[in-house]
Design a protein around this motif. Structure first.
Motif, PDB file in Angstrom:
ATOM      1  N   ALA A 178       0.801  -1.226   0.000  1.00 25.03           N
ATOM      2  CA  ALA A 178       0.000   0.000   0.000  1.00 25.03           C
ATOM      3  C   ALA A 178       0.832   1.273   0.000  1.00 25.03           C
ATOM      4  O   ALA A 178       0.421   2.275  -0.567  1.00 25.03           O
TER       5      ALA A 178
ATOM      6  N   ALA B  83      -1.201   5.718   1.475  1.00 27.74           N
ATOM      7  CA  ALA B  83      -2.502   5.160   1.109  1.00 27.74           C
ATOM      8  C   ALA B  83      -3.553   5.503   2.156  1.00 27.74           C
ATOM      9  O   ALA B  83      -3.331   5.363   3.361  1.00 27.74           O
TER      10      ALA B  83
ATOM     11  N   ASN C 241      -7.051   0.161  -4.266  1.00 27.65           N
ATOM     12  CA  ASN C 241      -6.944   1.012  -3.078  1.00 27.65           C
ATOM     13  C   ASN C 241      -8.314   1.143  -2.422  1.00 27.65           C
ATOM     14  O   ASN C 241      -9.281   0.479  -2.824  1.00 27.65           O
ATOM     15  N   SER C 242      -8.417   1.979  -1.420  1.00 27.09           N
ATOM     16  CA  SER C 242      -9.668   2.071  -0.652  1.00 27.09           C
ATOM     17  C   SER C 242     -10.819   2.638  -1.464  1.00 27.09           C
ATOM     18  O   SER C 242     -11.985   2.501  -1.087  1.00 27.09           O
TER      19      SER C 242
ATOM     20  N   VAL D 277      -4.503   6.751  -7.965  1.00 31.48           N
ATOM     21  CA  VAL D 277      -4.162   6.140  -6.685  1.00 31.48           C
ATOM     22  C   VAL D 277      -3.146   7.032  -5.986  1.00 31.48           C
ATOM     23  O   VAL D 277      -2.526   7.908  -6.588  1.00 31.48           O
ATOM     24  N   GLU D 278      -2.961   6.810  -4.690  1.00 30.69           N
ATOM     25  CA  GLU D 278      -2.046   7.616  -3.902  1.00 30.69           C
ATOM     26  C   GLU D 278      -0.597   7.381  -4.338  1.00 30.69           C
ATOM     27  O   GLU D 278      -0.259   6.295  -4.829  1.00 30.69           O
TER      28      GLU D 278
ATOM     29  N   PHE E  57       1.393   3.966  -3.893  1.00 29.83           N
ATOM     30  CA  PHE E  57       0.510   2.798  -3.815  1.00 29.83           C
ATOM     31  C   PHE E  57       0.781   1.881  -5.003  1.00 29.83           C
ATOM     32  O   PHE E  57       0.626   2.268  -6.156  1.00 29.83           O
TER      33      PHE E  57
ATOM     34  N   GLY F  65      -0.310  -1.652  -4.872  1.00 32.75           N
ATOM     35  CA  GLY F  65      -1.394  -2.607  -4.962  1.00 32.75           C
ATOM     36  C   GLY F  65      -0.950  -4.014  -5.295  1.00 32.75           C
ATOM     37  O   GLY F  65      -1.750  -4.861  -5.692  1.00 32.75           O
TER      38      GLY F  65
ATOM     39  N   THR G 175      -1.470  -4.161   4.826  1.00 32.78           N
ATOM     40  CA  THR G 175      -1.904  -3.353   3.700  1.00 32.78           C
ATOM     41  C   THR G 175      -3.071  -2.480   4.149  1.00 32.78           C
ATOM     42  O   THR G 175      -3.262  -2.271   5.347  1.00 32.78           O
TER      43      THR G 175
ATOM     44  N   PRO H  33      -9.118  -2.902   0.694  1.00 32.95           N
ATOM     45  CA  PRO H  33      -9.527  -2.351  -0.599  1.00 32.95           C
ATOM     46  C   PRO H  33     -11.005  -1.992  -0.622  1.00 32.95           C
ATOM     47  O   PRO H  33     -11.793  -2.491   0.180  1.00 32.95           O
TER      48      PRO H  33
END
Length: 206
Positions: free
Chosen positions: A43, A47, A77-78, A91-92, A95, A97, A114, A117
Motif C-alpha cells: 500500500a 494510502a 486502493n480504498s 491512486v495515492e 501505492f 497494490g 496493507t 480495498p
C-alpha cells in the motif's frame, strides 16, 4: 516432395521449487541482493483507508501446513482503483497494490500488512465486493493457483458479488471469506488456504 518440418518438442513441466525463494524473495531466503526487497510494500505510507493485517496458512491434503510457499497479492486502493492506467482512477503516491510474501520456513505462516480495498467495478460495470487477488506457488504445484480473499464484515457486498455468485454451493463460497479478529489494537483477517480435501479453497482458471 514438400520439405519435412522439424518441430521443437514441448519442455517437460516441473514445479517451482526448491529455489523459488532465492529467485523471487531472496531476502527471506538469506540472500542480501536488493536494496529493497521486491514486492513487500503493497500500500505504501500515503494510502488512505483502513490499515489491516492479513495472515494464514497454506494447508495440504493431509492437514499439514506447506512451509515453502510464495504468495503474490493484487488489490485496489480504498476507493476501488488499481495502480494501473486502466485501473479506474488515480491512486495515492507510492501505492502499488501488489506484493509478494513467503511462508515462514518453520511454521508455514504467511502474513502481510496493507489497507482494506474498496469495491471495484468489474466487467459490464458490475460492482465487485472488496477483495484481494492471490496467486500461490510452491513445490508440488505445476501451475500457480489463483484465488480471492473476501472479507467477513462485507457480507452485503459479498452477497451481490458477481464472482462469488458463480460458485454454486454456499459451502464452497465460504472458503473465500477471511475471518476478522483484532489483536493489539490492529484489525487482522485470517485466511487459510486449503489445497485439497473436503474444504478445498476455490481456485479460479484465469
Amino acid at each position: 516432395m514438400p520439405q519435412e518440418l522439424n518441430y521443437l518438442k514441448e519442455t517437460p513441466s516441473q514445479t517451482a521449487g526448491p529455489y523459488v525463494h532465492i529467485g523471487l524473495a531472496p531476502g527471506a531466503a538469506g540472500f542480501d541482493i536488493y536494496r529493497q526487497e521486491l514486492g513487500w510494500d503493497i500500500a505504501g505510507p500515503n494510502a488512505a483507508g483502513q490499515r489491516i493485517r492479513v495472515e494464514g496458512l497454506v494447508i495440504d491434503g493431509t492437514g499439514s501446513p506447506v512451509k515453502d510457499v510464495m504468495l503474490e497479492a493484487w488489490q485496489a486502493n480504498s476507493e476501488g482503483h488499481y495502480a494501473h492506467p486502466e485501473g479506474g482512477g488515480d491512486v495515492e503516491e507510492g501505492f502499488r497494490g501488489w506484493g509478494r510474501v513467503i511462508t515462514d520456513f518453520a511454521t508455514g505462516e504467511w502474513a502481510f500488512e496493507t489497507i482494506k480495498p474498496g469495491k471495484v467495478a468489474g466487467r459490464n460495470g458490475a460492482i465487485m465486493a472488496p477483495h484481494i487477488n492471490l496467486w500461490i506457488v510452491a513445490r508440488g504445484i505445476n501451475v500457480g493457483l489463483n484465488t480471492r480473499l473476501y472479507f467477513e464484515d462485507e457480507a452485503e457486498a459479498n452477497t451481490a458479488d458477481p464472482v462469488i455468485n458463480v460458485i454454486e454451493w454456499e459451502r464452497r463460497r465460504k472458503t473465500l471469506i477471511a475471518k476478522r479478529t483484532e489483536r493489539d489494537g490492529k484489525i487482522v483477517y485470517r485466511f487459510d488456504i486449503r489445497l485439497q480435501g473436503e474444504d478445498e479453497t476455490v481456485f479460479f482458471d484465469i
